[in-house]
Write a protein that holds these residues in place. Sequence first.
Motif, PDB file in Angstrom:
ATOM      1  N   LEU A 426      35.706  43.678  58.229  1.00 17.88           N
ATOM      2  CA  LEU A 426      35.336  42.310  57.884  1.00 17.88           C
ATOM      3  C   LEU A 426      34.453  42.264  56.642  1.00 17.88           C
ATOM      4  O   LEU A 426      34.610  41.411  55.785  1.00 17.88           O
ATOM      5  CB  LEU A 426      34.603  41.659  59.060  1.00 17.88           C
ATOM      6  N   MET A 427      33.554  43.213  56.528  1.00 17.71           N
ATOM      7  CA  MET A 427      32.648  43.227  55.385  1.00 17.71           C
ATOM      8  C   MET A 427      33.384  43.532  54.088  1.00 17.71           C
ATOM      9  O   MET A 427      33.046  43.022  53.027  1.00 17.71           O
ATOM     10  CB  MET A 427      31.534  44.242  55.604  1.00 17.71           C
ATOM     11  N   GLU A 428      34.434  44.364  54.158  1.00 20.60           N
ATOM     12  CA  GLU A 428      35.217  44.640  52.958  1.00 20.60           C
ATOM     13  C   GLU A 428      35.933  43.385  52.472  1.00 20.60           C
ATOM     14  O   GLU A 428      36.203  43.228  51.286  1.00 20.60           O
ATOM     15  CB  GLU A 428      36.234  45.743  53.252  1.00 20.60           C
ATOM     16  N   THR A 429      36.231  42.481  53.396  1.00 22.36           N
ATOM     17  CA  THR A 429      36.940  41.250  53.035  1.00 22.36           C
ATOM     18  C   THR A 429      36.001  40.183  52.485  1.00 22.36           C
ATOM     19  O   THR A 429      36.285  39.541  51.472  1.00 22.36           O
ATOM     20  CB  THR A 429      37.680  40.689  54.271  1.00 22.36           C
ATOM     21  N   LEU A 430      34.871  39.983  53.195  1.00 22.57           N
ATOM     22  CA  LEU A 430      33.989  38.875  52.833  1.00 22.57           C
ATOM     23  C   LEU A 430      32.646  39.308  52.259  1.00 22.57           C
ATOM     24  O   LEU A 430      31.996  38.527  51.588  1.00 22.57           O
ATOM     25  CB  LEU A 430      33.733  37.990  54.063  1.00 22.57           C
ATOM     26  N   GLY A 431      32.200  40.505  52.536  1.00 18.42           N
ATOM     27  CA  GLY A 431      30.862  40.922  52.113  1.00 18.42           C
ATOM     28  C   GLY A 431      29.855  40.633  53.192  1.00 18.42           C
ATOM     29  O   GLY A 431      29.967  39.678  53.938  1.00 18.42           O
ATOM     30  N   GLU A 432      28.856  41.495  53.305  1.00 17.17           N
ATOM     31  CA  GLU A 432      27.927  41.372  54.414  1.00 17.17           C
ATOM     32  C   GLU A 432      27.131  40.082  54.383  1.00 17.17           C
ATOM     33  O   GLU A 432      26.758  39.546  55.410  1.00 17.17           O
ATOM     34  CB  GLU A 432      26.968  42.581  54.452  1.00 17.17           C
ATOM     35  N   GLU A 433      26.837  39.531  53.212  1.00 16.44           N
ATOM     36  CA  GLU A 433      26.051  38.304  53.174  1.00 16.44           C
ATOM     37  C   GLU A 433      26.830  37.132  53.754  1.00 16.44           C
ATOM     38  O   GLU A 433      26.271  36.242  54.362  1.00 16.44           O
ATOM     39  CB  GLU A 433      25.641  37.997  51.733  1.00 16.44           C
ATOM     40  N   LEU A 485      23.751  49.656  57.604  1.00 13.67           N
ATOM     41  CA  LEU A 485      24.114  48.244  57.452  1.00 13.67           C
ATOM     42  C   LEU A 485      22.890  47.353  57.640  1.00 13.67           C
ATOM     43  O   LEU A 485      22.641  46.439  56.853  1.00 13.67           O
ATOM     44  CB  LEU A 485      25.198  47.880  58.469  1.00 13.67           C
ATOM     45  N   PHE A 486      22.101  47.623  58.673  1.00  9.72           N
ATOM     46  CA  PHE A 486      20.912  46.814  58.943  1.00  9.72           C
ATOM     47  C   PHE A 486      19.921  46.895  57.785  1.00  9.72           C
ATOM     48  O   PHE A 486      19.297  45.897  57.414  1.00  9.72           O
ATOM     49  CB  PHE A 486      20.255  47.291  60.244  1.00  9.72           C
ATOM     50  N   PHE A 487      19.793  48.071  57.197  1.00  5.07           N
ATOM     51  CA  PHE A 487      18.835  48.261  56.119  1.00  5.07           C
ATOM     52  C   PHE A 487      19.252  47.540  54.838  1.00  5.07           C
ATOM     53  O   PHE A 487      18.433  47.367  53.933  1.00  5.07           O
ATOM     54  CB  PHE A 487      18.646  49.750  55.834  1.00  5.07           C
ATOM     55  N   ARG A 488      20.495  47.127  54.747  1.00  2.00           N
ATOM     56  CA  ARG A 488      20.955  46.446  53.536  1.00  2.00           C
ATOM     57  C   ARG A 488      20.463  45.011  53.446  1.00  2.00           C
ATOM     58  O   ARG A 488      20.511  44.399  52.381  1.00  2.00           O
ATOM     59  CB  ARG A 488      22.492  46.472  53.469  1.00  2.00           C
ATOM     60  N   PHE A 489      19.988  44.465  54.544  1.00  2.00           N
ATOM     61  CA  PHE A 489      19.530  43.080  54.543  1.00  2.00           C
ATOM     62  C   PHE A 489      18.067  43.026  54.153  1.00  2.00           C
ATOM     63  O   PHE A 489      17.201  43.560  54.853  1.00  2.00           O
ATOM     64  CB  PHE A 489      19.731  42.447  55.923  1.00  2.00           C
ATOM     65  N   GLU A 490      17.782  42.366  53.045  1.00  2.00           N
ATOM     66  CA  GLU A 490      16.406  42.305  52.559  1.00  2.00           C
ATOM     67  C   GLU A 490      15.517  41.473  53.457  1.00  2.00           C
ATOM     68  O   GLU A 490      14.277  41.580  53.383  1.00  2.00           O
ATOM     69  CB  GLU A 490      16.368  41.744  51.139  1.00  2.00           C
ATOM     70  N   THR A 491      16.096  40.631  54.315  1.00  2.00           N
ATOM     71  CA  THR A 491      15.287  39.822  55.218  1.00  2.00           C
ATOM     72  C   THR A 491      14.968  40.543  56.526  1.00  2.00           C
ATOM     73  O   THR A 491      14.254  39.997  57.357  1.00  2.00           O
ATOM     74  CB  THR A 491      16.016  38.505  55.554  1.00  2.00           C
ATOM     75  N   ALA A 492      15.509  41.751  56.712  1.00  2.00           N
ATOM     76  CA  ALA A 492      15.221  42.505  57.935  1.00  2.00           C
ATOM     77  C   ALA A 492      13.744  42.890  57.967  1.00  2.00           C
ATOM     78  O   ALA A 492      13.177  43.322  56.970  1.00  2.00           O
ATOM     79  CB  ALA A 492      16.105  43.755  58.002  1.00  2.00           C
ATOM     80  N   GLU A 493      13.133  42.733  59.131  1.00  2.32           N
ATOM     81  CA  GLU A 493      11.704  43.008  59.263  1.00  2.32           C
ATOM     82  C   GLU A 493      11.418  44.495  59.143  1.00  2.32           C
ATOM     83  O   GLU A 493      12.161  45.338  59.662  1.00  2.32           O
ATOM     84  CB  GLU A 493      11.201  42.482  60.611  1.00  2.32           C
ATOM     85  N   ASN A 494      10.301  44.817  58.492  1.00  2.71           N
ATOM     86  CA  ASN A 494       9.929  46.215  58.285  1.00  2.71           C
ATOM     87  C   ASN A 494       9.637  46.926  59.599  1.00  2.71           C
ATOM     88  O   ASN A 494       9.911  48.128  59.727  1.00  2.71           O
ATOM     89  CB  ASN A 494       8.717  46.303  57.352  1.00  2.71           C
ATOM     90  N   ASP A 495       9.075  46.212  60.572  1.00  2.00           N
ATOM     91  CA  ASP A 495       8.784  46.837  61.873  1.00  2.00           C
ATOM     92  C   ASP A 495      10.065  47.302  62.545  1.00  2.00           C
ATOM     93  O   ASP A 495      10.088  48.375  63.177  1.00  2.00           O
ATOM     94  CB  ASP A 495       8.047  45.851  62.777  1.00  2.00           C
TER      95      ASP A 495
END
Length: 521
Positions: A426-433, A485-495
Amino acid sequence: MAPKATACDACGKSKSRCELTEKEPDGPCLLCRYLALPCVFSATYDVPCDFCRSRKRKCFVDRDGDVSGAMQSSPNQNRNQDRRPCRECKHRGHTCTWPDGERTNKPSYLEFLGLPAIYNAKFFNDLVPSFETLVYPFSPVITAEEIRDAISNMESDFEDAALVCAFGSATIFHTKGTGRSIEDIGMHMESLAKFSYAALKSFDPLTGPSGRLLDQPRITLKSTMAYLYLEISMTALGRFNRSFTFLREAIAMLQVVENGSFPLEGGESSKYQRLYWEAYVHERFLTLAGSFPSILPPLPSGLPTHDPTLPPIVEFNFNRIIRLFRILDRRFLAHWMHYSGKEALDDPIPELTEQWIEKKKAEIAADELQPDDGGALTHMQVADMLLNRLWLRSVLFQLSLKAQPQQSAHGLLFPAGQLAPQLHILMETLGEEDVLGSRGAAILKKLFDITRAATEAITLAADAIHAVGFDTRAQISDVLSLIRLFFRFETAENDRKRHLRDLLTRVQQQYPNLADYTLSP
């Protein structure tokens, strides 16, 4: 003493002389000061509005400084200057109009709210396409056409203003690819939520024009949905406490309507049912994500009645979401609240057995076998359903881990391999964002729980993995893909990132030679 042209409400009711001092020409009057009463001047217009004239009533307007229509003037000012919506029209939600020539400046409710000029009709209309694509399929209550109608009327109606601002707050998060920064979007969401809430308070469903409590609250689809949009907005920002507060407002309104068994006709009844089920799903998410209590039972009438105006694929997907979250029954929630330390003291908790856990696993597996309507679901709908199922699996895994840690590893080896390959396609089709990021903190919360459960399964089940002949290298590879994948999101909390790093370190210590453990994508 300065003689007064218009009596305050208290003097007018008691037919007393209303006197003001020269030092305080705007009040309070002598009688109100002596009796410690609020000195409020509800003046009448010299020329009543069309509605009041048609019913031969006096045309009252509040002048106590309230944002909902106050003139903010002294009692001796010209009563026809700078007209505001009268009390009767404001209460009934009517546009307050005067005969031709009697009203030159049409008041804007948005000006009363202090809404900045940037939030104009064009701003909100530009958000409607994103709403149709990314919000309405998961919240099929208010249509795009109804949103446009509310935008055109928001200048003269507090309820429409509240709905539009709430819709904007819930929708603008999906515009991250249009050059807006995350900080800018967050600022817009907070600002619009504030103005929507102010408009909702001005559109008071509990009080009438006289300020007295109504026997029957004015519960409307728009105001209830505005609260739900505010809940969606705050959930996307990760403000679960605020989300819960707004959701409770919507639920209170729904329960008043539901108490009458939805005495509505046609599509309105179906819309209220869909709104009820949406609140039901959101409440259960907040129970699992933030340990807030759930009070809504399943709707006795079952799934929403068929609505021919609703796109079939939207109806199909929405009903599937309802069926999936009905797995979270009262016993499931009671177990979760118990092991979160939030259960009610007088509510007995049933025993958490391996048979019950296996039963819930089977219910989730049965949902996966349901037909997909010929592949007509969008990538977003498929990704959302996939993540919801795996998230419920992860919650069940965590529940079992807390209750029976010695049996969890073998009995609930987490199937991370079912997630990664499909998600990557799915991500290859639409992108993770597009697939995940636009859904906000709720999706990141689910993705974190899934990734954590998959990683913990490896660290706790080394012997069980070999006993069942599981491919450890493939399992670790899938877990690494999820963490990256989770680390690619800049809004993911550091904790949360730190917690996953710690878990991955434990995996690396157990299996040092089975994978490349670097986290660069």
